[in-house]
Design a protein around this motif. Structure first.
Motif, short mmCIF file in Angstrom:
data_model
loop_
_atom_site.label_atom_id
_atom_site.label_comp_id
_atom_site.label_asym_id
_atom_site.label_seq_id
_atom_site.Cartn_x
_atom_site.Cartn_y
_atom_site.Cartn_z
N ARG A 150 0.83 -1.20 0.00
CA ARG A 150 0.00 0.00 0.00
C ARG A 150 0.88 1.26 0.00
NH1 ARG A 150 -2.83 3.04 3.64
NH2 ARG A 150 -4.75 3.87 2.77
N TYR A 201 -1.59 12.12 -9.54
CA TYR A 201 -2.82 12.75 -10.01
C TYR A 201 -3.88 11.73 -10.39
CZ TYR A 201 -0.20 17.09 -10.23
OH TYR A 201 0.54 18.19 -9.89
N LEU A 202 -3.53 10.79 -11.24
CA LEU A 202 -4.55 9.94 -11.84
C LEU A 202 -4.44 8.48 -11.42
CD1 LEU A 202 -4.57 11.39 -15.48
CD2 LEU A 202 -5.93 12.08 -13.50
N LEU A 257 -6.23 5.98 -6.55
CA LEU A 257 -6.96 4.71 -6.59
C LEU A 257 -6.30 3.67 -5.68
CD1 LEU A 257 -7.46 4.47 -10.48
CD2 LEU A 257 -9.12 5.30 -8.79
N TRP A 258 -5.12 3.95 -5.16
CA TRP A 258 -4.35 3.06 -4.29
C TRP A 258 -4.09 1.68 -4.89
CZ3 TRP A 258 -2.00 4.73 0.12
CH2 TRP A 258 -2.42 5.97 0.64
N ILE A 310 -0.49 8.17 10.22
CA ILE A 310 -0.22 9.50 9.70
C ILE A 310 -1.20 9.78 8.56
CG2 ILE A 310 2.20 9.57 10.38
CD1 ILE A 310 2.97 8.91 7.57
N TYR A 354 -3.38 15.88 0.50
CA TYR A 354 -2.58 16.57 -0.51
C TYR A 354 -3.52 17.34 -1.44
CZ TYR A 354 1.72 14.03 0.58
OH TYR A 354 2.83 13.55 1.20
N ARG A 391 -3.57 19.32 -4.91
CA ARG A 391 -2.70 19.39 -6.09
C ARG A 391 -3.35 20.26 -7.16
NH1 ARG A 391 1.34 15.74 -5.44
NH2 ARG A 391 0.91 13.98 -4.07
N SER A 392 -2.61 21.22 -7.66
CA SER A 392 -3.10 22.00 -8.79
C SER A 392 -2.88 21.17 -10.05
CB SER A 392 -2.39 23.35 -8.87
OG SER A 392 -1.00 23.15 -8.88
N LEU A 405 -4.08 18.21 -17.32
CA LEU A 405 -4.86 17.38 -16.40
C LEU A 405 -6.13 18.12 -15.98
CD1 LEU A 405 -2.01 15.75 -14.29
CD2 LEU A 405 -3.29 14.78 -16.21
N GLY A 461 -8.76 2.56 0.86
CA GLY A 461 -8.60 3.61 -0.14
C GLY A 461 -8.85 3.15 -1.56
N ILE A 489 -9.75 11.39 -10.86
CA ILE A 489 -9.92 10.06 -11.45
C ILE A 489 -10.99 9.26 -10.70
CG2 ILE A 489 -8.11 8.92 -10.06
CD1 ILE A 489 -8.81 8.36 -13.84
N THR A 490 -11.23 9.61 -9.42
CA THR A 490 -12.26 8.90 -8.65
C THR A 490 -13.67 9.34 -9.02
OG1 THR A 490 -11.76 10.45 -6.86
CG2 THR A 490 -10.83 8.24 -6.68
N ILE A 510 -7.31 19.16 -7.14
CA ILE A 510 -7.91 17.97 -6.52
C ILE A 510 -7.29 17.80 -5.14
CG2 ILE A 510 -8.53 16.71 -8.62
CD1 ILE A 510 -5.92 15.07 -8.19
N THR A 532 -6.26 14.84 -2.44
CA THR A 532 -6.07 13.40 -2.26
C THR A 532 -5.70 13.13 -0.81
OG1 THR A 532 -5.21 13.27 -4.51
CG2 THR A 532 -4.83 11.38 -3.10
N ILE A 585 -4.27 11.12 2.11
CA ILE A 585 -3.33 10.02 2.26
C ILE A 585 -3.34 9.59 3.72
CG2 ILE A 585 -0.90 9.33 2.13
CD1 ILE A 585 -2.01 9.89 -0.61
N ARG A 586 -3.66 8.33 3.97
CA ARG A 586 -3.60 7.80 5.34
C ARG A 586 -2.73 6.55 5.33
NH1 ARG A 586 -8.85 8.85 5.30
NH2 ARG A 586 -9.31 6.71 4.74
N LEU A 587 -1.76 6.52 6.21
CA LEU A 587 -0.88 5.35 6.28
C LEU A 587 -0.78 4.90 7.73
CD1 LEU A 587 1.94 6.65 3.93
CD2 LEU A 587 0.34 4.82 3.40
#
Lengths: 370, 331
Positions: free
Chosen positions: A120, A129-130, A134-135, B11, B15, B17-18, B23, B84, B135-136, B177, B179, B181-183
């Motif tokens: 992961r 970005y793309l 989706l991981w 953690i 994020y 992101r421009s 894109l 995720g 993308i999601t 967008i 995003t 992030i969890r870890l």
């Protein structure tokens, strides 16, 4: 141009769950002592230090700074870091010697892959970005690559299992290799490891192929198990190398190349960056090659990309399939290949390291005896 | 030595992101339920679009609409989805070449079971309820026959989310967008730090001495940073020391637990060779000075655990100040 050789190598035993911290100090201190004892050097002889590691693996910021404690960096040392496998740290160390700024340089890499969920965590090396949102995990991406090769007739699941069986057989002689709990494969494979026709190996392949998929078409034996570890390699220039080592592994080609970050735009059945690096470094001369292939089919891709014929002894250490500590395994391949020369078992050896998903980035180091 | 202490470490970070021109175009189109590719200088259509032409390095000159249907180029199966990932039940990952494109995109395929996946299978995107996320916006892909069945029975299977209404092209282009992030990690401390933390839980301070230079580290380190050797000799230390240097904090910040102004100081425990940072309370900030003698004020015993916060702060002891030359080399 200055001649540079590998004159020392040590690696920590690969472990599934190391009790060490993620800053690597506990894994690094013993191997620094080991490599200094073997070469007769002390930390004061090292003109340049360079490390490879990742904060994503450690889950904390600047973990490589804590690792510097293992050096004993007083008085202050000349030091650098790459957020990549230690093989790229070795590349920087090699350049440092070529520029004349150091005569002896030490590269190290360390990774406690088990601290997080590795497949992961590795999603974060993808296009942010793309793709990364989706991981997709590293094993699934390798599986997409493996299927492409199978369905275009480039290799079979049996070919892949054979790579696993041979790697595990080779790893029997490598004390640093990961001891895989519950693995009976090593004892099943016949002593005559390379003979696919021998009954022992065939029986072993059937056993391997009867096992369930982890991520179709990959089975557990196709994937390098998660491993914690560290590795260190010492380089020396010209006369100093000859003084310090009876049979230095002289670097004759050291190149790295990269392919597109867009998985869907690449032909994943080949590794053009590996071929380009191998071509530039003189890979096809190698008698022995340590290939950093975390998945069985990737060894097949790399053999072709590097133009290694059947006579080349591939992964006598057991390779990454028997020990793939992140950020150290590529450096360990170069160190293992160099050891083949230093110990007189080969005249020309190749060490390879990879980085990124599906063999995106590749580094080739060709070494020879003189 | 028993296994060192370890604890879960989570953690997370969002994020932002421009997207940039290429894109941004792609993601804005996704929000309008359209998928764009970019035509490269060799005529090949890349979907998703390249930001820079692989052959010429120039930004795309022409966007072309592709899909929404496509064919699976390669696939694998995930029995236990990870946190995720697009779907929570078993699903396929696939490289999908959308109709009109020459490259493939990676996404999830909601196929129900692995034996329904095959190379060449026809798929279509299933759009997420929310648009403008990137993308999601595509929740996943699904087999064309499944999509058709669902279209024909729009109130279809009970429990299935209803296909969202096709949104109009958004008035504003999507430029950013987010995003998350969890870890999750299992964080392990070194054997020396373990001893230190276990001693703290008993209200004691333990340091370690370097066998080479004799310096005492508190907290202990995995190796002496001067000599690079493990510091295994434990040293019991008192909870008194001196202020070597300090600053008066006047700036408020998020998470601050003491009202400003207050003093953050480097405290050198008697017998230790390395100072750590702590709070000095119990006197007005303008009375704190270099060399001032201080002692630890512990939290109530019932609040102790294996953490450095067992010491709430340090306060002056009232003893005469240490001479400058006694701590000058610790500054």
């Amino acid at each position: 141009m200055t001649d540079v050789a590998v004159i020392g190598f040590a690696q920590a035993p690969n472990e599934r769950h190391s009790p060490a911290t993620t800053n690597g100090v506990e894994m690094l201190v013993p191997i620094f002592h080991e490599v200094f004892a073997a070469t007769g050097l002390t930390k004061n002889d090292i003109g340049f230090w360079c490390s490879g590691s990742s904060d994503y693996l450690a889950g904390r910021a600047f973990s490589f700074v804590s690792a510097v404690d293992a050096i004993g960096a007083f008085p202050p040392v000349m030091e650098s870091h790459v957020e990549m496998d230690g093989a790229w740290a070795l590349y920087e160390a090699w350049l440092k010697i070529l520029t004349g700024e150091a005569e002896i340089a030490l590269a190290y890499g360390f990774g406690k892959s088990s601290a997080g969920n590795l497949r992961r965590v590795l999603a974060l090396q993808l296009d942010p970005y793309l793709v990364a949102p989706l991981w997709p995990d590293s094993v699934s991406i390798a599986a997409l690559q493996a299927r492409l090769g199978i369905e275009t007739g480039l290799w079979t699941e049996s070919d892949m299992a054979l790579v696993a069986a041979r790697s595990r057989a080779n790893a029997r002689d490598n004390p640093a290799a990961l001891r895989q709990a519950g693995s009976s494969d090593v004892s099943v494979v016949s002593g005559d490891e390379a003979s696919a026709e021998s009954e022992g190996t065939v029986r072993c392949l059937w056993e391997l192929l009867a096992r369930p998929y982890v991520a179709e078409p990959l089975r557990a034996h196709d994937c390098a198990p998660v491993a914690d570890g560290a590795a260190v390699v010492i380089l020396a220039a010209g006369e100093r190398a000859r003084e310090l080592c009876g049979r230095p592994a002289w670097i004759t080609g050291f190149e790295h190349r990269i392919d597109s970050a867009s998985l869907g735009a690449r032909d994943l059945t080949t590794a053009p960056s590996a071929a380009a690096a191998g071509n530039a470094a003189g890979a096809s001369r190698a008698q022995v090659a340590e290939l950093h292939a975390p998945f069985t089919h990737q060894e097949i891709i790399l053999r072709r990309a590097l133009d290694l014929d059947d006579g080349v002894n591939v992964n006598p250490s057991g390779g990454a399939l028997c020990g793939n500590p992140m950020f150290a395994a590529g450096l360990a391949r170069i160190g293992s290949a160099a050891t083949e020369i230093i110990n007189g078992r080969a005249d020309v050896a190749l060490g390879h390291a990879t980085s990124g998903p599906a063999l995106q980035q590749n580094l080739v180091c060709v070494m020879e005896a003189r | 030595m028993s296994q060192p202490l370890h604890a879960p470490l989570e953690i997370s970070f969002d994020y932002t992101r421009s997207l940039g021109p290429t894109l941004g175009e792609f993601v804005t189109a996704l929000a309008g339920r359209r998928i764009l590719g970019a035509r490269a200088s060799d005529g090949r259509v890349h979907a998703p679009p390249f930001e820079f032409d692989p052959l010429t390095g120039t930004p795309p000159a022409e966007f072309v609409e592709v899909g929404p249907g496509g064919s699976v180029v390669s696939w694998t199966w995930t029995e236990r989805p990870l946190d995720g990932q697009p779907l929570r039940h078993p699903f396929g990952w696939a490289l999908i070449r959308l109709d009109g494109a020459d490259t493939a995109m990676l996404h999830a395929v909601n196929a129900g079971s692995a034996d329904r996946m095959r190379t060449g299978m026809r798929v279509r995107p299933r759009w997420a309820d929310r648009a403008g996320t990137g993308i999601t916006d595509i929740m996943c892909f699904e087999a064309e026959e499944d999509a058709t069945t669902r279209d024909e029975h729009s109130e279809a299977e009970p429990g299935e989310p209803v296909e969202p209404v096709e949104p109009a092209e958004p008035a504003e282009p999507v430029t950013m967008i987010t995003t998350p992030i969890r870890l999750s990690y299992d964080h392990t401390v070194s054997p020396g730090e373990s001893s230190y933390l276990l001693a703290l839980a008993e209200g004691r301070l333990i340091g370690q001495r370097c066998p080479a230079c004799g310096k005492v580290y508190l907290p202990p380190r995995g190796a002496c940073p001067v000599d690079g050797v493990p510091t295994r000799d434990e040293v019991q230390l008192p909870d008194t020391g001196i202020v070597t240097t300090f600053c008066v904090v006047n700036v408020p910040f998020q998470g601050q637990r003491v009202p400003t102004p207050y003093v953050a100081a480097s405290v050198l425990i008697d017998g230790a060779d390395i100072a750590f940072q702590h709070l000095i309370l119990g006197c007005p900030p303008d009375e704190v000075r270099m060399g001032m003698r201080v002692r630890a004020v512990w939290k109530p015993r019932e609040q102790w655990d294996t953490g450095a916060h067992n010491i709430d702060h340090f306060e002056p002891t009232g003893e005469p100040d240490a001479r400058y030359d006694s701590y000058a080399h610790h500054l």
